[in-house]
Design an enzyme around this catalytic site. Structure first.
Site, PDB file in Angstrom:
ATOM      1  CE  LYS A 116      -3.608  -2.548   2.221  1.00 14.49           C
ATOM      2  NZ  LYS A 116      -3.876  -3.260   3.468  1.00 14.49           N
ATOM      3  CD  GLN A 160      -2.736  -4.669   7.264  1.00 14.05           C
ATOM      4  OE1 GLN A 160      -2.581  -3.781   6.437  1.00 14.05           O
ATOM      5  NE2 GLN A 160      -3.367  -5.804   6.961  1.00 14.05           N
ATOM      6  CG  ASP A 183      -9.952  -0.347   5.463  1.00 16.86           C
ATOM      7  OD1 ASP A 183      -9.612  -0.604   4.286  1.00 16.86           O
ATOM      8  OD2 ASP A 183      -9.335  -0.729   6.461  1.00 16.86           O
TER       9      ASP A 183
END
Lengths: 356, 356
Positions: A116, A160, A183
């Site tokens: 990412k 994460q 997200d």
């Protein structure tokens, strides 16, 4: 962007010129309508109203299935994002910023984060990573998230997963500001995704990537039967909600479904995210169906250099003889998902800066 | 509870002794698990894991369908709630409070509100009604809602819909505190209903009533096929989400579904909320299915005293010959829905007072 100025957190900054080069377009390109057209439900008592078929799905034609290759699409999206960020920098001297939060030292988590970070770097998104020790307290983690919530140079916050067992994942995900929840997992965003006509701040990246592929490959969703196999909050649930917003008739199949193959075989569009290699066999699929395989499974393969290979949930060799289009694993949806994270971060920065 | 102390708002207070009398039970009775059991999805690559059938659904048996009569169930629930409120009053000297917001003078809205107020009165829930003129401004309405949000004697806020066109319904519903959103329509509550394992503060009343009936009549939901006809945020969407939390395999049929009868005919459980009388005919239904008819439609009936009668979405006369159980309209789910509003208000007050 601030980073690394509190105990237990290592901040590092990556802020580089977009390696995709400059983009000459001054106005933003048209985005496909990921949320679907907002149509009223008009029922009649005798017949159902149907929009005329503007274009059919792919037709079944033996073993000439279209392979939905996500890589060039992901590259094109990233190129467009890089151009937009360049345009933003030129116009207002600002760029989007993504904050990544990592707890512990899981090797797989670090790998995902690095992918990412590299993707952000390439398009010109500034990043900051907060690394906390495995044994950090919940309040330390919440403090980090709160700082990012307040930081005007951070437009997206990415925690994460999985988090260590002692941390309340649900609580932490709810503390991320819905306006920075790139997200899309915050319940407020999920609720606004579920409710027809509402706009979440963000659509979760995997479902957004899935719909992006369907739209770009001209797959008709409207009025089609879809079966989503798996109902995780990350993939299955939001994909089902999104397909419904595109006016597909959606059934969700899960581990307690008694006859998944029978239901799946009725679907024009099949999306699977279960984590079982070869779960979806050829006889599960309707001839001419379009299959989006979101599974990422490691299977032993002595012939491979590392002793294993990556495979999806769908038995590709069988499916390809039946379906009209399919995403390979790897190389199908995967590459597009990361570009959706970049896209969400850019959208967020545009909103924050009032930049259009 | 405060009420009526601002311009354009008429407050009136109803605070009466529960007419259901006292309830001798000192501990709360067991509530059915409306949100469903929280089970992990365990897939295997060759077979799907199924819980053993603990009890079958009703069996098809010609025209001996069970009529799911909601009235005695609603009465029993209200009796239980009245007892709980009595226990609360005795123990801590407090009762639950519901605030109702009405904009304009719609006769149907007033009727609905009066039904709710009477139901509250009967069980001992204090109520306050804020009536605003049809032409009130958004900020006036938001101000009323905000006052109720702050008022510790208000545990539930109910904004009567529809609102006049000039008011942004979405915005107003989002301003209602999720912790007082007894309707369960706030996107945060809807998101937490959608995400497996999460707990919304409230489940919307109609879906909660639907599941309550299914559970009380011993209808097995786990692993069964359900079809929800209609996808409104008030009924169809949350029912689909809730059935899925009960591990049913859910398909949602809507006005753009091409073959609703074919899909519906596969379902063990059919829930309809469309607003079309007789949409669901006998041949739409699988023999032995259980039907929950949430439709409330007025149809002309010269033989009736008022010239019309109330009917559901399902052709009752045909369905009753096919299904194993069905809710009549009126008298099926309807009465239970209001008791769910009372139940949500009580739950909220218990949370606020820390009363168990």
């Amino acid at each position: 962007m601030r980073g690394g100025n509190w105990v237990g957190v290592v901040g590092r900054r990556l802020r580089k010129q977009a390696s995709y080069g400059s983009h000459s377009t001054s106005s933003p390109p048209e985005y496909p309508n990921i949320l679907g057209p907002n149509l009223p439900d008009v029922w009649t008592s005798t017949t159902q109203s149907h929009r005329p078929q503007s274009s059919g799905n792919f037709s079944a034609s033996g073993n000439t299935a279209t392979i939905i290759d996500g890589k060039p699409i992901a590259e094109e999206i990233k190129f467009r994002i890089a151009g937009e960020i360049q345009r933003m920098k030129t116009a207002i001297g600002k760029s989007p910023g993504l904050a990544v939060v990592l707890v512990g030292q899981r090797r797989d988590s670090k790998t995902y984060i690095n992918i990412k970070l590299r993707a952000c770097e390439k398009v010109g998104i500034a990043t900051v990573i907060a690394e906390l020790p495995e044994n950090c307290t919940e309040s330390e983690l919440l403090d980090v998230v709160s700082r990012f919530n307040e930081d005007p140079s951070v437009h997206g916050i990415f925690v994460q997963l999985p988090l260590p067992q002692h941390l309340d994942e649900e609580k932490i995900m709810t503390v991320v500001s819905p306006e920075k929840d790139v997200d899309g997992f915050h319940p407020l965003n999920m609720g606004n995704l579920a409710i027809k006509g509402r706009q979440p701040f963000f659509i979760p990246c995997a479902p957004k990537g899935c719909i992006e592929l369907l739209l770009r490959f001209g797959v008709e969703i409207f009025g089609k039967r879809s079966v989503v196999i798996g109902r995780s909050k990350i993939v299955g649930l939001p994909i089902a909600l999104l397909l419904q917003r595109h006016h597909s008739t959606v059934s969700t199949v899960h581990s307690f479904t008694k006859n998944p193959e029978q239901i799946t075989s009725q679907a024009d569009i099949v999306v699977s995210d279960v984590g079982i290699p070869n779960l979806v066999q050829g006889n599960w699929l309707k001839p001419g169906a379009v299959v989006i395989d979101m599974g990422t499974n490691l299977v032993k393969d002595p012939s491979s250099r590392h002793g294993f290979r990556v495979t999806g949930d769908v038995c590709y060799e069988e499916a390809i003889k039946v379906v009209s289009a399919i995403t390979p694993v790897p190389g199908g949806v995967g590459p597009v998902i990361i570009s959706m994270l970049l896209s969400n971060t850019l959208e967020s920065a545009k909103r924050a800066f009032g930049f259009t």
